[in-house]
Structure formats: C-alpha cells, structure tokens
Design a protein around this motif. Structure first.
Motif, PDB file in Angstrom:
ATOM      1  N   MET A   1       0.812  -1.253   0.079  1.00  0.00           N
ATOM      2  CA  MET A   1      -0.071  -0.179   0.005  1.00  0.00           C
ATOM      3  C   MET A   1       0.807   1.288   0.170  1.00  0.00           C
ATOM      4  O   MET A   1       2.119   1.231   0.770  1.00  0.00           O
ATOM      5  N   SER A   2       0.590   2.169  -0.891  1.00  0.00           N
ATOM      6  CA  SER A   2       1.387   3.424  -0.872  1.00  0.00           C
ATOM      7  C   SER A   2       0.535   4.572  -1.069  1.00  0.00           C
ATOM      8  O   SER A   2      -0.328   4.380  -2.374  1.00  0.00           O
ATOM      9  N   ASN A   3       0.475   5.708  -0.402  1.00  0.00           N
ATOM     10  CA  ASN A   3      -0.352   6.972  -1.031  1.00  0.00           C
ATOM     11  C   ASN A   3       0.704   7.944  -1.921  1.00  0.00           C
ATOM     12  O   ASN A   3       0.325   8.970  -2.211  1.00  0.00           O
ATOM     13  N   ARG A   4       2.091   7.342  -1.932  1.00  0.00           N
ATOM     14  CA  ARG A   4       2.996   8.560  -2.616  1.00  0.00           C
ATOM     15  C   ARG A   4       2.643   8.689  -4.028  1.00  0.00           C
ATOM     16  O   ARG A   4       1.944   7.539  -4.633  1.00  0.00           O
ATOM     17  N   ARG A   5       2.320   9.739  -4.444  1.00  0.00           N
ATOM     18  CA  ARG A   5       2.070  10.082  -5.974  1.00  0.00           C
ATOM     19  C   ARG A   5       2.978   9.560  -6.918  1.00  0.00           C
ATOM     20  O   ARG A   5       4.154   9.619  -7.059  1.00  0.00           O
ATOM     21  N   ARG A   6       2.429   8.832  -7.667  1.00  0.00           N
ATOM     22  CA  ARG A   6       3.223   8.424  -8.799  1.00  0.00           C
ATOM     23  C   ARG A   6       3.020   9.241 -10.136  1.00  0.00           C
ATOM     24  O   ARG A   6       1.960   9.408 -10.676  1.00  0.00           O
ATOM     25  N   PRO A   7       4.058   9.550 -10.492  1.00  0.00           N
ATOM     26  CA  PRO A   7       3.877  10.549 -12.041  1.00  0.00           C
ATOM     27  C   PRO A   7       2.966  10.345 -13.142  1.00  0.00           C
ATOM     28  O   PRO A   7       2.245  10.918 -13.381  1.00  0.00           O
ATOM     29  N   ALA A   8       3.351   8.914 -13.595  1.00  0.00           N
ATOM     30  CA  ALA A   8       2.566   8.534 -14.741  1.00  0.00           C
ATOM     31  C   ALA A   8       0.979   8.696 -14.057  1.00  0.00           C
ATOM     32  O   ALA A   8       0.071   9.132 -14.877  1.00  0.00           O
ATOM     33  N   LEU A   9       0.505   7.914 -13.018  1.00  0.00           N
ATOM     34  CA  LEU A   9      -1.109   8.031 -12.566  1.00  0.00           C
ATOM     35  C   LEU A   9      -1.415   9.487 -11.983  1.00  0.00           C
ATOM     36  O   LEU A   9      -2.679   9.909 -12.331  1.00  0.00           O
ATOM     37  N   VAL A  10      -0.629  10.288 -11.795  1.00  0.00           N
ATOM     38  CA  VAL A  10      -0.881  11.583 -11.300  1.00  0.00           C
ATOM     39  C   VAL A  10      -1.029  12.443 -12.555  1.00  0.00           C
ATOM     40  O   VAL A  10      -2.117  13.264 -12.810  1.00  0.00           O
ATOM     41  N   ASN A  11      -0.292  12.232 -13.832  1.00  0.00           N
ATOM     42  CA  ASN A  11      -0.482  12.711 -14.968  1.00  0.00           C
ATOM     43  C   ASN A  11      -1.980  12.539 -15.498  1.00  0.00           C
ATOM     44  O   ASN A  11      -2.643  13.297 -16.083  1.00  0.00           O
ATOM     45  N   ILE A  12      -2.420  11.137 -15.565  1.00  0.00           N
ATOM     46  CA  ILE A  12      -3.612  10.775 -16.194  1.00  0.00           C
ATOM     47  C   ILE A  12      -4.600  11.377 -15.282  1.00  0.00           C
ATOM     48  O   ILE A  12      -5.769  11.914 -15.902  1.00  0.00           O
ATOM     49  N   TYR A  13      -4.518  11.213 -13.940  1.00  0.00           N
ATOM     50  CA  TYR A  13      -5.520  11.781 -13.112  1.00  0.00           C
ATOM     51  C   TYR A  13      -5.795  13.395 -13.382  1.00  0.00           C
ATOM     52  O   TYR A  13      -6.952  13.872 -13.383  1.00  0.00           O
ATOM     53  N   ARG A  14      -4.721  14.008 -13.294  1.00  0.00           N
ATOM     54  CA  ARG A  14      -4.682  15.418 -13.510  1.00  0.00           C
ATOM     55  C   ARG A  14      -5.279  15.877 -15.080  1.00  0.00           C
ATOM     56  O   ARG A  14      -5.862  16.615 -15.127  1.00  0.00           O
TER      57      ARG A  14
ATOM     58  N   LEU B   1       2.581  17.007   2.633  1.00  0.00           N
ATOM     59  CA  LEU B   1       2.788  16.406   4.125  1.00  0.00           C
ATOM     60  C   LEU B   1       2.555  14.910   3.830  1.00  0.00           C
ATOM     61  O   LEU B   1       3.456  14.258   4.414  1.00  0.00           O
ATOM     62  N   ILE B   2       1.673  14.304   3.377  1.00  0.00           N
ATOM     63  CA  ILE B   2       1.448  12.857   2.966  1.00  0.00           C
ATOM     64  C   ILE B   2       2.789  12.273   2.105  1.00  0.00           C
ATOM     65  O   ILE B   2       3.233  11.411   2.526  1.00  0.00           O
ATOM     66  N   ASP B   3       3.003  13.125   1.084  1.00  0.00           N
ATOM     67  CA  ASP B   3       4.016  12.605   0.264  1.00  0.00           C
ATOM     68  C   ASP B   3       5.301  12.700   1.033  1.00  0.00           C
ATOM     69  O   ASP B   3       6.169  11.793   0.610  1.00  0.00           O
ATOM     70  N   ARG B   4       5.638  13.333   1.829  1.00  0.00           N
ATOM     71  CA  ARG B   4       6.924  13.577   2.514  1.00  0.00           C
ATOM     72  C   ARG B   4       7.241  12.752   3.711  1.00  0.00           C
ATOM     73  O   ARG B   4       8.155  12.722   4.400  1.00  0.00           O
ATOM     74  N   ASP B   5       5.973  12.315   4.286  1.00  0.00           N
ATOM     75  CA  ASP B   5       6.059  11.435   5.584  1.00  0.00           C
ATOM     76  C   ASP B   5       6.007   9.920   4.985  1.00  0.00           C
ATOM     77  O   ASP B   5       4.798   9.559   4.604  1.00  0.00           O
ATOM     78  N   PRO B   6       6.850   9.280   5.420  1.00  0.00           N
ATOM     79  CA  PRO B   6       7.050   7.547   4.558  1.00  0.00           C
ATOM     80  C   PRO B   6       5.924   6.941   5.473  1.00  0.00           C
ATOM     81  O   PRO B   6       5.275   5.974   4.989  1.00  0.00           O
ATOM     82  N   VAL B   7       5.459   7.240   6.700  1.00  0.00           N
ATOM     83  CA  VAL B   7       4.404   6.687   7.522  1.00  0.00           C
ATOM     84  C   VAL B   7       3.419   6.969   7.002  1.00  0.00           C
ATOM     85  O   VAL B   7       2.288   5.967   6.609  1.00  0.00           O
ATOM     86  N   LEU B   8       2.870   7.957   6.481  1.00  0.00           N
ATOM     87  CA  LEU B   8       1.590   8.448   5.878  1.00  0.00           C
ATOM     88  C   LEU B   8       1.571   7.924   4.541  1.00  0.00           C
ATOM     89  O   LEU B   8       0.585   7.392   3.865  1.00  0.00           O
ATOM     90  N   SER B   9       2.771   8.106   3.685  1.00  0.00           N
ATOM     91  CA  SER B   9       2.824   7.936   2.407  1.00  0.00           C
ATOM     92  C   SER B   9       2.786   6.250   1.939  1.00  0.00           C
ATOM     93  O   SER B   9       2.359   5.940   0.944  1.00  0.00           O
ATOM     94  N   GLU B  10       3.180   5.357   3.178  1.00  0.00           N
ATOM     95  CA  GLU B  10       3.414   4.087   2.602  1.00  0.00           C
ATOM     96  C   GLU B  10       2.771   3.053   3.412  1.00  0.00           C
ATOM     97  O   GLU B  10       2.780   2.059   3.071  1.00  0.00           O
ATOM     98  N   ASN B  11       2.465   3.632   4.821  1.00  0.00           N
ATOM     99  CA  ASN B  11       1.950   2.525   5.822  1.00  0.00           C
ATOM    100  C   ASN B  11       0.515   2.940   6.108  1.00  0.00           C
ATOM    101  O   ASN B  11       0.218   2.324   7.208  1.00  0.00           O
ATOM    102  N   ARG B  12      -0.217   3.911   5.650  1.00  0.00           N
ATOM    103  CA  ARG B  12      -1.383   3.889   5.889  1.00  0.00           C
ATOM    104  C   ARG B  12      -2.272   4.215   4.634  1.00  0.00           C
ATOM    105  O   ARG B  12      -1.998   4.194   3.738  1.00  0.00           O
TER     106      ARG B  12
END
Length: 131
Positions: A1-14, A95-106
């Motif tokens: 599980m990861s909340n980190r924004r992925r460039p390819a997905l972010v581009n399609i989403y945006r 904040l979510i992207d820069r915090d490993p606990v928030l971006s990867e473990n929640r």
C-alpha cells in the motif's frame, strides 16, 4: 500500500479525470448535496468558510473513480470527498508525500486524517475564530 503520488498516474488523473465531464458533474453534485444537507462550506484544513469556486475536493478514496473505454466515471461516495482551499490541499499532499508513515503505511483515508490533525493547528487561528 502506498499513497505516494506516482508521476504517470498523477498525470492521467490530472490531465484526464480532473478535466472530465464526469468529474465536473460529480463535483457540482457534491456541492449541491452539501447545500441540501444544510452543511456550510468550509475548508476541512483551515476551517475558513468559502464558496464552491474557492474550494477543491480531496479524494479520501478512489473506489468510485474509473475509466471504461476511455470514458471516465465519477461515482465517489459523498463522504469520500473533502473540501479544501487549493493552498491547504497542496499542503496536505506535501505532508502525506514527504512522510513515509503516511505515504506508505496508511490507507489514503487514514493518512489524510492524520495529516489534517497536524495541519489544522498551524492553519487555524489560535483563538478558534475565523479570519
């Protein structure tokens, strides 16, 4: 599980979803439903009142969003969207992207709520009044 924004997905989403008719219709329906429920519009981070033209909607969950044969569907549940000023929305994602606990473990929902708990005291006036 990861909340980190992925460039390819972010581009399609945006570039596609956030510009789709489906998203604009869903966004309008969310604001209309909020008004029907008698809930005043305010930013979930700073608590300041705003109108729909000054708020963005943050996804707590992407399960209602999909694309079929190049056609977007926006069937997010009302409670899966949260109003934020653009500045507050950007801070939340940073904040979510820069915090490993928030971006990867929640989950995205949990990460959002934990990040908002950190942001609110910094964004809201100390006396609790509106600015």
């Amino acid at each position: 599980m990861s909340n980190r924004r992925r460039p390819a997905l972010v581009n399609i989403y945006r570039s596609e979803f956030l510009r789709s008719r489906a998203w604009f219709a869903r966004r309008d329906r969310w604001f209309r439903d909020q008004s029907t429920r008698g809930i005043p519009l305010e930013c979930a981070a700073c608590g300041q009142p705003a109108d729909k033209h000054h708020l963005e909607l943050h996804h707590l969950d992407y399960t209602g969003m999909s694309s079929t044969n190049g056609r977007w569907l926006a069937l997010e549940a009302h409670e899966d969207l949260m109003p934020l000023h653009p500045y507050c929305h950007d801070l939340l994602h940073r904040l979510i992207d820069r915090d490993p606990v928030l971006s990867e473990n929640r989950t995205r929902r949990d990460a959002t709520h934990l990040a908002l708990r950190r942001l609110r005291p910094k964004l809201q006036p100390a006396d609790g009044s509106t600015r």
